[in-house]
Write an enzyme that holds these catalytic residues in place. Structure first.
Site, PDB file in Angstrom:
ATOM      1  N   HIS A  93      -4.499  36.651  65.147  1.00 46.45           N
ATOM      2  CA  HIS A  93      -3.331  35.822  65.465  1.00 46.45           C
ATOM      3  C   HIS A  93      -2.075  36.697  65.533  1.00 46.45           C
ATOM      4  O   HIS A  93      -1.544  36.893  66.614  1.00 46.45           O
ATOM      5  CB  HIS A  93      -3.155  34.629  64.516  1.00 46.45           C
ATOM      6  CG  HIS A  93      -4.371  33.746  64.469  1.00 46.45           C
ATOM      7  ND1 HIS A  93      -4.932  33.215  65.602  1.00 46.45           N
ATOM      8  CD2 HIS A  93      -5.147  33.325  63.441  1.00 46.45           C
ATOM      9  CE1 HIS A  93      -6.001  32.506  65.276  1.00 46.45           C
ATOM     10  NE2 HIS A  93      -6.160  32.553  63.974  1.00 46.45           N
TER      11      HIS A  93
ATOM     12  N   TYR B 169     -16.543  32.465  56.187  1.00 51.54           N
ATOM     13  CA  TYR B 169     -15.956  32.205  54.865  1.00 51.54           C
ATOM     14  C   TYR B 169     -16.587  31.089  54.053  1.00 51.54           C
ATOM     15  O   TYR B 169     -16.209  30.892  52.888  1.00 51.54           O
ATOM     16  CB  TYR B 169     -14.441  32.009  54.956  1.00 51.54           C
ATOM     17  CG  TYR B 169     -13.935  30.847  55.786  1.00 51.54           C
ATOM     18  CD1 TYR B 169     -13.810  29.573  55.248  1.00 51.54           C
ATOM     19  CD2 TYR B 169     -13.536  31.045  57.099  1.00 51.54           C
ATOM     20  CE1 TYR B 169     -13.304  28.521  56.001  1.00 51.54           C
ATOM     21  CE2 TYR B 169     -13.026  30.001  57.858  1.00 51.54           C
ATOM     22  CZ  TYR B 169     -12.916  28.748  57.306  1.00 51.54           C
ATOM     23  OH  TYR B 169     -12.432  27.724  58.068  1.00 51.54           O
TER      24      TYR B 169
ATOM     25  N   ASP C  27     -12.213  31.526  68.026  1.00 52.10           N
ATOM     26  CA  ASP C  27     -11.747  31.006  66.755  1.00 52.10           C
ATOM     27  C   ASP C  27     -12.344  29.646  66.384  1.00 52.10           C
ATOM     28  O   ASP C  27     -13.462  29.567  65.909  1.00 52.10           O
ATOM     29  CB  ASP C  27     -10.210  30.984  66.777  1.00 52.10           C
ATOM     30  CG  ASP C  27      -9.590  30.753  65.404  1.00 52.10           C
ATOM     31  OD1 ASP C  27     -10.337  30.555  64.440  1.00 52.10           O
ATOM     32  OD2 ASP C  27      -8.357  30.766  65.300  1.00 52.10           O
TER      33      ASP C  27
ATOM     34  N   GLN D 131     -17.069  25.608  62.905  1.00 54.53           N
ATOM     35  CA  GLN D 131     -16.013  24.753  63.454  1.00 54.53           C
ATOM     36  C   GLN D 131     -16.350  24.228  64.859  1.00 54.53           C
ATOM     37  O   GLN D 131     -15.694  23.297  65.337  1.00 54.53           O
ATOM     38  CB  GLN D 131     -14.673  25.497  63.451  1.00 54.53           C
ATOM     39  CG  GLN D 131     -14.156  25.734  62.023  1.00 54.53           C
ATOM     40  CD  GLN D 131     -12.799  26.431  61.972  1.00 54.53           C
ATOM     41  OE1 GLN D 131     -12.108  26.540  62.985  1.00 54.53           O
ATOM     42  NE2 GLN D 131     -12.422  26.903  60.796  1.00 54.53           N
TER      43      GLN D 131
HETATM   44 ZN   LIG Z   1      -9.564  32.163  62.150  1.00 55.07          ZN
END
Ligand SMILES: [Zn+2]
Length: 468
Positions: free
Chosen positions: A279, A128, A330, A68
């Site tokens: 989270h 993932y 994250d 990301q």
């Molecule tokens: Zn995450």
């Protein structure tokens, strides 16, 4: 001429130990990179180098989705009338769909170098994307995990690798959506992957754990079987899970089970010190008390939670319940340990209309208190001996630049405060050591330039394919 003997001792006028700031600290470590002595109030022995700034423990980054990083900054425009986590996720899936192994490795290598330069010395990778773009396993099923192991080795950052179990699109066994096909693994298939990865992780000092993605992505039977399989492989392995990030997720869990996500998890899984609740933004008072008592770490990701509009984690309630916590970057909209600390404290100030919310009785300086808590919680979540400047822990630390304008002439605790709250996006990180070796000097990693170029090339490829 013979090479000089490798440095295995350093002297620091100021160092942040688990008990607080200490003066005249002599650090010593063994060839394996483990601290063997941490001695305050020492006299510098002849020949031992002295660092020229305050020394603080390196921060473990407890939550990362490396790919990301290449997507950061690309969703900062309105795509729906009410943009949300869910519309962001659609865009992220679109991006993840095209990712190739060599691109992942380039992105992760650069990200881990950025982390080191920003004061993180270890990372927990919540991994993932497993399969090829059509959702088929690669010829070597561990291909993308191996990219991450290589990236961490190249950068020299400590790694906890957490392959993600992902099976359903929603509570009650909703079949996965097309955009999730690269993530899906059966439980047995996941356990075979873990068996394959375990010796490879051991060989490079990395820790292997498991990340059931979330309660919406892992049905109860699969969760139970996967945890039993992990336990047979390594009874103390870390377990990380996304939980209660969004109110829509809490509502869906209530509709499915009559219980809130953390409540359901505590009622159905053996949650203890091995667990990291990532989270955990939306908790009831009762969930806070029970989750804190379990010994699990709350994995807080301030920049991402702000970026995605998740909501506020109730730190005062968590801390007064004795809850442990650590920090993750994250989605990597921000890769800066100091900035995450600042954002977390500021989110609490805005909520409570008070200042210095996360200071504690023994540590009245907020940045000092937060750093010590985040290092302890991050180390626990990592499942590695990276809990700061103490004997038996890995020799990981950050030396701040005492000549940085924001820090010059200040005392040690004020220097750390200035680094966190007043460095105006100009980092005061000077030198970063991992396992007794300097990985960053004068603020730069040795492979900064080459890794940056490879990252930009990989991102450009991904974006060009998107517009074809
Ligand atoms: Zn995450």
């Amino acid at each position: 001429m013979l090479d000089p003997a490798p440095v295995n001792r350093l002297f620091a006028a100021d160092a942040l130990l688990p008990t607080g700031w200490a003066r005249n600290v002599l650090l010593a470590w063994n060839p394996e990179g483990q601290l063997t002595a941490v001695t305050p109030d020492s006299v510098r022995p002849e020949g031992v180098p002295e660092v020229d700034g305050p020394v603080m423990p390196g921060l473990p980054n407890l939550h990362s989705h490396a790919f990301q990083r290449a997507f950061a900054g690309l969703t900062e425009f309105r795509s729906e009338q009410a943009d949300s986590f869910w519309s962001w996720r659609t865009q992220m899936y679109h991006f993840a769909r095209r990712l190739k192994p060599e691109q992942l490795e380039a992105i992760a290598t650069w990200l881990y170098i950025e982390m080191l330069e920003a004061g993180y010395t270890a990372v927990c990778e919540f991994h993932y994307v497993h399969h090829d773009p059509d959702g088929r396993p690669y010829a070597d099923d561990a291909t993308l995990s191996l990219c991450l192991l290589r990236a961490a080795r190249t950068a020299g950052i400590g790694l906890t690798l957490l392959p993600v179990l992902y099976q359903t699109a929603g509570f009650g066994g909703t079949p996965p959506a097309d955009g999730q096909r690269r993530f899906i693994r059966g439980t047995d298939n996941m356990l075979r992957l873990l068996e394959r990865l375990k010796p490879l992780c051991d060989a490079q000092g990395a820790r292997l754990g498991l990340a059931p993605h979330s309660l919406r992505a892992v049905p109860p039977d699969a969760l139970r079987e996967a945890l039993a399989g992990l336990h047979a492989l390594d009874a103390t392995a870390p377990v990380h899970i996304h939980i209660a990030e969004q109110t829509a997720e809490v509502d869906a869990c209530l509709a499915w089970s009559g219980q809130r996500p953390v409540e359901w998890l505590l009622n159905h899984a053996p949650v203890d010190e091995r667990w990291c609740l990532v989270h955990a933004t939306h908790l009831s008072t009762q969930e806070i008390a029970r989750a804190a008592a379990s010994g699990a770490v709350a994995g807080i990701c301030p920049s991402t939670e702000a970026n995605l509009g998740d909501g506020f984690f109730d730190m005062p309630a968590w801390q007064s319940a004795g809850g442990r916590w650590g920090l993750g970057s994250d989605s990597h909209a921000t890769v800066n340990a100091a900035e995450e600390l600042m954002l977390l404290e500021y989110s609490q100030r805005l909520q409570t209309r008070q200042r210095n919310v996360l200071a504690t009785a023994p540590q009245r300086h907020t940045a000092t208190a937060m750093t010590l808590a985040a290092v302890a919680g991050g180390a626990q979540a990592s499942g590695r001996a990276v809990a700061g400047l103490a004997v038996g822990q890995q020799a990981d630390w950050v030396v701040l630049d005492a000549r940085h304008l924001a820090l010059a002439g200040l005392g040690a605790a004020d220097r750390l405060s200035a680094h966190v709250f007043a460095s105006h996006r100009t980092s005061a990180v000077q030198t970063v050591w991992v396992a007794g070796r300097p990985r960053v000097t004068a603020g730069r990693h040795g492979q900064h330039e080459a890794a940056a170029q490879a990252f930009v090339a990989a991102r450009s490829q991904l974006l060009n394919e998107a517009t074809e």
